[in-house]
Every structure is written in C-alpha cells, then in structure tokens.
Design a protein around this motif. Structure first.
Motif, PDB file in Angstrom:
ATOM      1  N   LEU A  20      -8.147  -2.801  -0.531  1.00 43.76           N
ATOM      2  CA  LEU A  20      -6.906  -2.099  -0.872  1.00 43.76           C
ATOM      3  C   LEU A  20      -5.837  -2.325   0.195  1.00 43.76           C
ATOM      4  O   LEU A  20      -4.653  -2.462  -0.139  1.00 43.76           O
ATOM      5  N   VAL A  21      -6.239  -2.359   1.439  1.00 41.61           N
ATOM      6  CA  VAL A  21      -5.274  -2.605   2.513  1.00 41.61           C
ATOM      7  C   VAL A  21      -4.738  -4.035   2.444  1.00 41.61           C
ATOM      8  O   VAL A  21      -3.541  -4.282   2.631  1.00 41.61           O
ATOM      9  N   ALA A  22      -5.600  -4.985   2.136  1.00 42.11           N
ATOM     10  CA  ALA A  22      -5.204  -6.401   2.138  1.00 42.11           C
ATOM     11  C   ALA A  22      -4.592  -6.875   0.827  1.00 42.11           C
ATOM     12  O   ALA A  22      -3.846  -7.861   0.807  1.00 42.11           O
ATOM     13  N   ALA A  23      -4.875  -6.195  -0.266  1.00 43.72           N
ATOM     14  CA  ALA A  23      -4.482  -6.669  -1.597  1.00 43.72           C
ATOM     15  C   ALA A  23      -2.992  -6.936  -1.771  1.00 43.72           C
ATOM     16  O   ALA A  23      -2.622  -7.955  -2.365  1.00 43.72           O
ATOM     17  N   PRO A  24      -2.107  -6.054  -1.300  1.00 46.83           N
ATOM     18  CA  PRO A  24      -0.682  -6.329  -1.522  1.00 46.83           C
ATOM     19  C   PRO A  24      -0.241  -7.687  -0.961  1.00 46.83           C
ATOM     20  O   PRO A  24       0.644  -8.337  -1.513  1.00 46.83           O
ATOM     21  N   GLN A  30       3.533  -7.841  -2.638  1.00 50.26           N
ATOM     22  CA  GLN A  30       4.404  -7.389  -1.553  1.00 50.26           C
ATOM     23  C   GLN A  30       5.072  -8.622  -0.972  1.00 50.26           C
ATOM     24  O   GLN A  30       4.457  -9.398  -0.258  1.00 50.26           O
ATOM     25  N   PRO A  31       6.361  -8.839  -1.308  1.00 48.86           N
ATOM     26  CA  PRO A  31       7.062 -10.026  -0.807  1.00 48.86           C
ATOM     27  C   PRO A  31       7.144 -10.032   0.717  1.00 48.86           C
ATOM     28  O   PRO A  31       7.349  -8.989   1.344  1.00 48.86           O
ATOM     29  N   ARG A  32       6.978 -11.208   1.278  1.00 45.08           N
ATOM     30  CA  ARG A  32       7.045 -11.367   2.730  1.00 45.08           C
ATOM     31  C   ARG A  32       8.448 -11.023   3.222  1.00 45.08           C
ATOM     32  O   ARG A  32       9.449 -11.487   2.679  1.00 45.08           O
ATOM     33  N   GLY A  33       8.517 -10.170   4.233  1.00 46.31           N
ATOM     34  CA  GLY A  33       9.782  -9.810   4.843  1.00 46.31           C
ATOM     35  C   GLY A  33      10.530  -8.688   4.137  1.00 46.31           C
ATOM     36  O   GLY A  33      11.523  -8.190   4.657  1.00 46.31           O
ATOM     37  N   ALA A  34      10.090  -8.272   2.969  1.00 45.98           N
ATOM     38  CA  ALA A  34      10.763  -7.201   2.231  1.00 45.98           C
ATOM     39  C   ALA A  34      10.252  -5.841   2.694  1.00 45.98           C
ATOM     40  O   ALA A  34       9.178  -5.737   3.284  1.00 45.98           O
ATOM     41  N   ALA A  35      11.044  -4.812   2.420  1.00 50.68           N
ATOM     42  CA  ALA A  35      10.575  -3.447   2.705  1.00 50.68           C
ATOM     43  C   ALA A  35       9.342  -3.169   1.862  1.00 50.68           C
ATOM     44  O   ALA A  35       9.216  -3.666   0.737  1.00 50.68           O
ATOM     45  N   TYR A  36       8.436  -2.378   2.414  1.00 40.96           N
ATOM     46  CA  TYR A  36       7.200  -2.083   1.685  1.00 40.96           C
ATOM     47  C   TYR A  36       7.497  -1.319   0.395  1.00 40.96           C
ATOM     48  O   TYR A  36       8.214  -0.333   0.403  1.00 40.96           O
ATOM     49  N   ALA A  37       6.923  -1.806  -0.685  1.00 37.44           N
ATOM     50  CA  ALA A  37       7.026  -1.117  -1.965  1.00 37.44           C
ATOM     51  C   ALA A  37       6.154   0.129  -1.923  1.00 37.44           C
ATOM     52  O   ALA A  37       5.222   0.230  -1.124  1.00 37.44           O
ATOM     53  N   ASP A  38       6.446   1.087  -2.795  1.00 36.64           N
ATOM     54  CA  ASP A  38       5.644   2.313  -2.841  1.00 36.64           C
ATOM     55  C   ASP A  38       4.175   2.002  -3.111  1.00 36.64           C
ATOM     56  O   ASP A  38       3.285   2.644  -2.545  1.00 36.64           O
ATOM     57  N   ALA A  39       3.906   1.028  -3.965  1.00 33.70           N
ATOM     58  CA  ALA A  39       2.522   0.663  -4.269  1.00 33.70           C
ATOM     59  C   ALA A  39       1.812   0.120  -3.032  1.00 33.70           C
ATOM     60  O   ALA A  39       0.625   0.390  -2.821  1.00 33.70           O
ATOM     61  N   THR A  40       2.531  -0.612  -2.205  1.00 36.17           N
ATOM     62  CA  THR A  40       1.940  -1.153  -0.984  1.00 36.17           C
ATOM     63  C   THR A  40       1.590  -0.032  -0.017  1.00 36.17           C
ATOM     64  O   THR A  40       0.496  -0.003   0.554  1.00 36.17           O
ATOM     65  N   VAL A  41       2.514   0.895   0.145  1.00 33.50           N
ATOM     66  CA  VAL A  41       2.271   2.026   1.038  1.00 33.50           C
ATOM     67  C   VAL A  41       1.079   2.835   0.538  1.00 33.50           C
ATOM     68  O   VAL A  41       0.201   3.222   1.312  1.00 33.50           O
ATOM     69  N   ASN A  42       1.040   3.075  -0.764  1.00 31.26           N
ATOM     70  CA  ASN A  42      -0.073   3.829  -1.345  1.00 31.26           C
ATOM     71  C   ASN A  42      -1.395   3.099  -1.129  1.00 31.26           C
ATOM     72  O   ASN A  42      -2.380   3.714  -0.711  1.00 31.26           O
ATOM     73  N   GLY A  47      -6.522   2.896   1.029  1.00 30.83           N
ATOM     74  CA  GLY A  47      -7.510   1.958   1.551  1.00 30.83           C
ATOM     75  C   GLY A  47      -7.906   2.274   2.977  1.00 30.83           C
ATOM     76  O   GLY A  47      -9.086   2.208   3.337  1.00 30.83           O
ATOM     77  N   GLY A  48      -6.933   2.634   3.796  1.00 35.19           N
ATOM     78  CA  GLY A  48      -7.227   2.984   5.187  1.00 35.19           C
ATOM     79  C   GLY A  48      -8.096   4.226   5.302  1.00 35.19           C
ATOM     80  O   GLY A  48      -9.039   4.268   6.098  1.00 35.19           O
ATOM     81  N   VAL A  49      -7.797   5.231   4.479  1.00 38.37           N
ATOM     82  CA  VAL A  49      -8.605   6.450   4.494  1.00 38.37           C
ATOM     83  C   VAL A  49     -10.024   6.165   4.005  1.00 38.37           C
ATOM     84  O   VAL A  49     -11.005   6.598   4.620  1.00 38.37           O
ATOM     85  N   LEU A  50     -10.144   5.421   2.907  1.00 38.79           N
ATOM     86  CA  LEU A  50     -11.476   5.081   2.393  1.00 38.79           C
ATOM     87  C   LEU A  50     -12.276   4.278   3.412  1.00 38.79           C
ATOM     88  O   LEU A  50     -13.449   4.570   3.668  1.00 38.79           O
ATOM     89  N   ALA A  51     -11.651   3.271   3.983  1.00 37.92           N
ATOM     90  CA  ALA A  51     -12.346   2.437   4.962  1.00 37.92           C
ATOM     91  C   ALA A  51     -12.714   3.251   6.199  1.00 37.92           C
ATOM     92  O   ALA A  51     -13.830   3.136   6.714  1.00 37.92           O
ATOM     93  N   GLY A  52     -11.801   4.090   6.663  1.00 37.75           N
ATOM     94  CA  GLY A  52     -12.067   4.893   7.856  1.00 37.75           C
ATOM     95  C   GLY A  52     -13.194   5.895   7.658  1.00 37.75           C
ATOM     96  O   GLY A  52     -14.083   6.024   8.502  1.00 37.75           O
TER      97      GLY A  52
END
Length: 80
Positions: A20-24, A30-42, A47-52
């Motif tokens: 989930l962290v790497a998928a975007p 998630q376009p390179r250099g663009a602001a993070y989309a809401d889906a990317t942040v989510n 993913g970080g919480v699950l992995a942690g």
C-alpha cells in the motif's frame, strides 16, 4: 500449527502494508513531482499503520518465542 498460521497472517499483513505504501509510485497513479493525491496519502497512512502494527506483533512474537527457548534451555540445564 496455530502459531504458524498466525505468523503467516502477520507476514501477509506486513507485506500488504508495504505494498500500500509503494503502490502509488509502483503503479503510477501518483505523478512524479506532483502534490500527493488524497488516495496516495490514504494509502501511505493505512499501509504504514498496517505494516507498523504487524511488524510490532512479529517482533513481540519472536521475543516471546526466544524467551520460551531460553526458559526451556535453563530447565534442561538444571536437570543435568
């Protein structure tokens, strides 16, 4: 047998969280250099919480298993 299934489930949850962290970035929504989309942040938060959490549970399980091995080793050494 139950312990092996539990550990396998934790490993799968951990890998799912990493995905989930790497998928975007791997999939490219998630376009390179663009602001993070809401889906990317989510994806990154979930993913970080699950992995942690799954990593912490794996560490706790491993520590408990090592403690049990040390206890059994002391018990065998005392019998000699």
């Amino acid at each position: 047998m139950k312990a092996k299934a539990g550990v396998a489930a934790l490993v799968l949850v951990f890998l799912g969280g990493l995905w989930l962290v790497a998928a975007p970035f791997a999939v490219g929504y998630q376009p390179r250099g663009a602001a993070y989309a809401d889906a990317t942040v989510n994806d990154m938060w979930v993913g970080g919480v699950l992995a942690g959490l799954s990593f912490a549970a794996l560490v706790a399980y491993t520590a408990d298993a090592l403690r049990e091995l040390a206890r059994r080793g002391r018990h065998v050494a005392e019998k000699r």
